[in-house]
Design a protein around this motif. Structure first.
Motif, PDB file in Angstrom:
ATOM      1  N   ARG A  88       0.844  -1.194   0.000  1.00  0.00           N
ATOM      2  CA  ARG A  88       0.000   0.000   0.000  1.00  0.00           C
ATOM      3  C   ARG A  88       0.875   1.239   0.000  1.00  0.00           C
ATOM      4  O   ARG A  88       1.587   1.508   0.958  1.00  0.00           O
ATOM      5  CB  ARG A  88      -0.857   0.035   1.256  1.00  0.00           C
ATOM      6  N   SER A  89       0.792   2.007  -1.058  1.00  0.00           N
ATOM      7  CA  SER A  89       1.471   3.293  -1.090  1.00  0.00           C
ATOM      8  C   SER A  89       0.404   4.371  -1.183  1.00  0.00           C
ATOM      9  O   SER A  89      -0.761   4.079  -1.403  1.00  0.00           O
ATOM     10  CB  SER A  89       2.400   3.362  -2.300  1.00  0.00           C
ATOM     11  N   TYR A  90       0.808   5.609  -1.032  1.00  0.00           N
ATOM     12  CA  TYR A  90      -0.160   6.707  -1.056  1.00  0.00           C
ATOM     13  C   TYR A  90      -0.927   6.732  -2.365  1.00  0.00           C
ATOM     14  O   TYR A  90      -2.153   6.667  -2.397  1.00  0.00           O
ATOM     15  CB  TYR A  90       0.584   8.030  -0.844  1.00  0.00           C
ATOM     16  N   TRP A  91      -0.182   6.788  -3.483  1.00  0.00           N
ATOM     17  CA  TRP A  91      -0.867   6.873  -4.773  1.00  0.00           C
ATOM     18  C   TRP A  91      -1.505   5.554  -5.135  1.00  0.00           C
ATOM     19  O   TRP A  91      -2.529   5.535  -5.835  1.00  0.00           O
ATOM     20  CB  TRP A  91       0.109   7.334  -5.862  1.00  0.00           C
TER      21      TRP A  91
ATOM     22  N   ASN B 170      -3.037   3.629  -2.998  1.00  0.00           N
ATOM     23  CA  ASN B 170      -4.336   3.674  -2.322  1.00  0.00           C
ATOM     24  C   ASN B 170      -5.341   4.484  -3.117  1.00  0.00           C
ATOM     25  O   ASN B 170      -6.489   4.072  -3.299  1.00  0.00           O
ATOM     26  CB  ASN B 170      -4.169   4.310  -0.934  1.00  0.00           C
TER      27      ASN B 170
END
Lengths: 372, 185, 390
Positions: free
Chosen positions: B14-17, B19
């Motif tokens: 799970r990374s920011y972008w 997600n």
């Protein structure tokens, strides 16, 4: 609806029209009061009809998405009179106030909730001239007034003397307070584009290109589309619609803040929900989707058909967005409260800030290049 | 993405972008599915107006072939909840039915009453809508007639007449015998 | 109440919300009438704001003395009562009871009956998991997948109606075989369903399980470790979700399961930690596909022949003795322990229900989670209160 009075008096829509009907010399406060009464009546009728139609539509949309029919019996064709029957039922139900409830708060809450939602309709343009008060601060007024509903919800949750209701109220407070920020920021992009906070002005500015010069089709479309998605997400949270329906999440909180309400008081909450949905959709329509402008409509300018058709176009466009809200509701699961906060503060707000920055540079560059 | 084979490796990065992308993509996929169904024909039917056919083996409200029933009580004994009660009077071979009742407040439609029947005369029908305004209405009478039918009456009368005739004949024979014996003496 | 608050170290990937400000705890009754408790379960929650600090479940609202009834009716007459403890998997309950009685009688049913039993048990497993996945969506807040799941369940109920006449409480698999043989056209209907189902399965996956919000709500929530699952006697998807490779169908084969090729689905932390709510749901999702495969194989292998053991009549008098048979019910191990004294009525009848054991652990997962997770965790256990209370 005394809240309407100063705004109606300062406005130029309904009161100006009224002033023309009376001889000069009639005190302004009489015109203002009369305008407020007429505006209240019009908005109340509109919201009632809207709520009835929307409940019916919601049930039909839910039904057909879920491979069933929804209401089919009352009134004949696809149960069109179901909402009327429900409304009558809610009206004649016993008005129950719990023995241990805080009676004053319990009774004020639904009125405050509905009143705030109705007040926000004042600044909403339905057509080129169909606006109660064309405020310079239009959209700011709408955001400010509609967030008063939160107070009503907290009153309802506290006044019900029910733990589930209190949970719903607290969730609503946390959620709305957080999502005011991305909601306001996402509106900055169109506001910068139009150079005005007035929804009416936005409608007028999108009239070019045979009525297709909408913000989403303009040269700023690459800002318009993401900003609309952010606005729409924040609007869902603001109106307590799924996936942000935590204040009334039925699988966790039974019915949330309106667990203990029944009859006409419950119907007030219900009307508020649909009024708020329509309000947010109307703001979206006015800012992103060309308000009342539609290809070919300009040709009718000046004829008697023009005003009703423009209003119809605006309402239909808004109802399409209301439909999208319903469609989303029957598709996605519900977010948890900490994820609501995460999404608001860590995702929507930063993304909005990035867009605001890009939009400022873009609009400044456009103005600098064209020498405006 | 969905695959009918079990996915081998966990997909939980799970990374920011990532997600943001997953949220937008999976919501769009879901919206696509629901939008398709919005315009499809509903699966349900409008119940009281339109009823789905029940199958041949459907276990609904019982029906009784009364002329076959021999009042053996096998079904009543097999019932786990004792919902079958019956009463009849025997006239030789003929049965004078008083009642044959099933209490549908108790019945759980298990069909255990049908199997032990030696004459195969109790069946489960295809009726299912048990609606009543009073509890007493759930106790249904399965007999189509009570008492003796005309045909039965005739047969009972015949049988009785035969019996009486037999008896009379016997009596007469006995009397004749006695007479004979008397004469002989 | 305080003794149920479990102080435990956090496991990898598990998130506990930090309490900056502790306020007064509030006690809330979740149930017995609550939308997320799947019937009449009552959970007394203690919460500090949104964060739960304690939980205690209260059972018994649906107690119907099933075991005592079993000691007062005939062996066969008890069959309809088995339908009623876990009403979503009545075929499996019938099967569990029938196998136990057959063990007492010392008989084995004809091969065709065994195959039909497996088909029915696996279709019923799909049926039960459809409701489990659908209602889990409801607990999380997604309404629509529930209706799609029930739509396919309806097709299965039609299949059951065709073979046995009932749609929910079947009383069909009985000691000694089956009540009836499969009617003409039944196998075609089953085959058509197995083909349709894989397509529809993809829909639930895309619409619900793959949805980002669903993943966020379930991944890393309510994590049960392998040791914990074994220690608490969890069975079924609850155990396999925690990564324990144990399935009675493979490890203690009954009927014809040893001739069939299927995989035991085990949670692998696909979107979070092994043993979280997502994994339990994941196991159910893929078990439906495995059941579908089993049904297909059975349709191919099914022989013709008798469906009822010739020596078993309607009134049974097993020789004195005792028997325990546990089978893999959709929710875990459903066992019947029967004692016979040679009469036509059981001396003792004891039921080991999976939901009951699984639920015991659930309340210990709640402290430290959020209020909304209570619905997610209780839903992921997939209890049927009819069976926990019996």
């Amino acid at each position: 609806m005394s809240a309407l009075l100063p705004f109606a008096a300062a406005g130029n829509g309904l009161t100006d029209w009224l002033a023309g009907l009376f001889p000069a010399g009639v005190p302004f406060w009489i015109l203002g009061l009369l305008g407020a009464v007429i505006a209240f009546a019009l908005i109340m009728v509109f919201v009632s009809v809207l709520a009835m139609f929307s409940t019916w539509l919601e049930r039909k949309v839910a039904g057909h998405i879920q491979v069933r029919y929804g209401p089919m019996r009352v009134g004949g064709w696809h149960g069109w009179a179901q909402a009327i029957a429900d409304g009558v039922k809610l009206l004649i139900k016993e008005d129950i106030v719990l023995a241990d409830a805080d009676r004053a708060l319990f009774k004020i809450a639904p009125c405050l909730v509905l009143g705030a939602a109705l007040a926000a309709f004042v600044a909403l343009p339905f057509g080129p001239n169909a606006i109660v008060a064309d405020l310079d601060l239009g959209v700011f007024f709408i955001l400010a007034v509609s967030s008063v509903t939160t107070l009503g919800v907290i009153m309802a949750g506290w006044g019900s003397n029910n733990k589930w209701s209190l949970y719903g109220a607290m969730r609503e407070a946390a959620q709305v307070a957080s999502y005011e920020i991305p909601l306001g920021l996402s509106l900055m992009m169109p506001v910068m584009y139009y150079g005005s906070l007035s929804l009416h002005r936005a409608g007028e500015m999108q009239a070019d290109w045979f009525g297709l010069h909408w913000y989403v089709f303009s040269d700023s479309f690459w800002l318009a589309i993401p900003s609309f998605i952010l606005f729409f997400t924040a609007a869902l949270a603001e109106t307590k619609r799924s996936p942000f329906d935590l204040p009334e999440s039925e699988s966790e909180l039974v019915a949330g803040f309106h667990t203990e309400y029944s009859g006409i008081r419950f119907s007030f909450f219900f009307m508020e929900e649909y009024a708020a949905m329509y309000l947010m959709s109307a703001v979206g329509t006015a800012f992103w989707f060309g308000a009342w402008n539609f290809p070919g409509l300009e040709l009718l300018a000046g004829s008697a058909l023009y005003a009703p058709l423009a209003v119809t176009v605006f309402v239909v466009k808004s109802m399409i967005l209301v439909f999208v809200m319903m469609w989303v509701r029957w598709t996605v699961p519900r977010i948890r409260i900490d994820q609501v906060m995460t999404m608001g503060y860590k995702y929507l707000t930063p993304l909005c800030l990035i867009l605001v920055f890009l939009a400022s540079v873009w609009e400044w560059a456009k103005a600098a290049l064209t020498g405006a | 993405m969905a695959s009918l084979q079990q996915p081998a490796a966990p997909a939980n990065e799970r990374s920011y972008w990532g997600n943001v992308w997953q949220a937008v993509k999976s919501t769009a996929v879901g919206l696509g599915i629901t939008f398709r169904y919005l315009w499809s024909k509903p699966f349900t039917v409008q119940y009281p107006d339109e009823k789905l056919p029940t199958d041949d083996r459907y276990r609904g409200i019982h029906y009784l072939e009364q002329d076959l029933c021999i009042y053996c009580q096998a079904c009543a004994k097999a019932c786990p909840v004792d919902c079958i009660s019956m009463d009849a009077k025997r006239h030789g071979k003929e049965l004078e039915w008083n009642f044959f009742r099933v209490d549908y407040q108790k019945c759980m439609f298990c069909e255990l009453c049908v199997y032990p029947c030696p004459k195969d005369c109790i069946h489960m029908g295809r009726e299912y809508a048990l609606v009543a305004e009073d509890r007493s209405e759930f106790v249904l009478e399965l007999t189509t007639w009570q008492g003796l039918t005309e045909a039965q009456k005739v047969r009972v009368a015949e049988a009785e007449a035969k019996k009486a005739a037999k008896k009379a004949a016997k009596k007469a024979a006995a009397a004749a015998k006695e007479d004979k014996e008397g004469e002989e003496k | 109440m305080d003794d149920t608050t479990m102080e435990r170290p956090l496991r990898e990937g598990e998130r506990l919300v930090e309490l900056d400000v502790r306020t007064q705890d509030v006690e809330i009754n979740m149930g017995p009438q609550h939308p997320a408790t799947h019937g009449v379960l009552r959970v007394l929650l203690r919460a500090d704001g949104e964060i739960l600090t304690g939980a205690q479940s209260h059972l018994g609202y649906l107690h119907r003395c099933a075991e005592k009834i079993g000691e007062s009716v005939d062996w066969l007459q008890y069959l309809p009562y088995t339908d009623r403890y876990d009403y979503l998997s009545a075929m499996n309950n019938n099967l569990a009871y029938s196998l136990a009685v057959e063990k007492l009688l010392g008989i084995e049913v004809p091969e065709r009956a065994q195959y039909i039993r497996v088909i029915l048990a696996e279709l019923n497993r799909i049926c039960s998991h459809l409701v489990a996945v659908g209602t889990y969506g409801l607990d999380i807040g997604a309404f629509t997948p529930f209706f799609y799941a029930l739509r396919e369940r309806e097709l299965l109920l039609d299949i059951f109606e065709k073979i046995c006449g009932a749609r929910l409480t079947y009383a069909f698999i009985r000691p000694g075989g089956l009540m009836n043989d499969a009617p003409a056209g039944w196998t075609d209907q089953v085959r058509a369903f197995t083909d349709l189902f894989e397509r529809k399965w993809r829909e639930y996956w895309d619409l619900l399980v793959d949805n980002k919000i669903f993943v966020e709500r379930t991944a890393n929530v309510g994590v049960i470790s392998e040791e914990q699952a074994i220690a608490w006697g969890c069975t079924g998807p609850m155990l396999r979700g925690s990564g324990v490779d144990w399935d009675l169908r493979r490890d203690q084969p009954y009927l014809v399961y040893d001739r069939l090729d299927f995989e035991v689905v085990v949670g692998q932390g696909y979107r979070g930690t092994v043993g979280d709510c997502f994994d339990r749901n994941y196991v159910r999702m893929y078990e439906m596909l495995e059941s579908n495969r089993i049904v297909r194989q059975c349709l191919e292998q099914m022989p013709e022949g008798e469906i009822q053991h010739p020596e078993v009549g309607l009134v049974l008098r097993p020789a004195p003795g005792e028997a325990y048979v546990g089978i893999e019910n959709p929710r875990g191990e459903l066992g019947h322990y029967l004692v016979s004294d040679g009469n036509k009525i059981a001396r003792r009848l004891r039921v080991r229900g999976p939901s009951f054991s699984n639920l015991a652990l659930a309340e210990h997962l709640l402290p430290g989670c959020m209020l909304a997770d209570a619905a997610a965790i209780i839903g992921s256990v997939d209890i049927v209160v009819g069976e926990t209370d019996r």
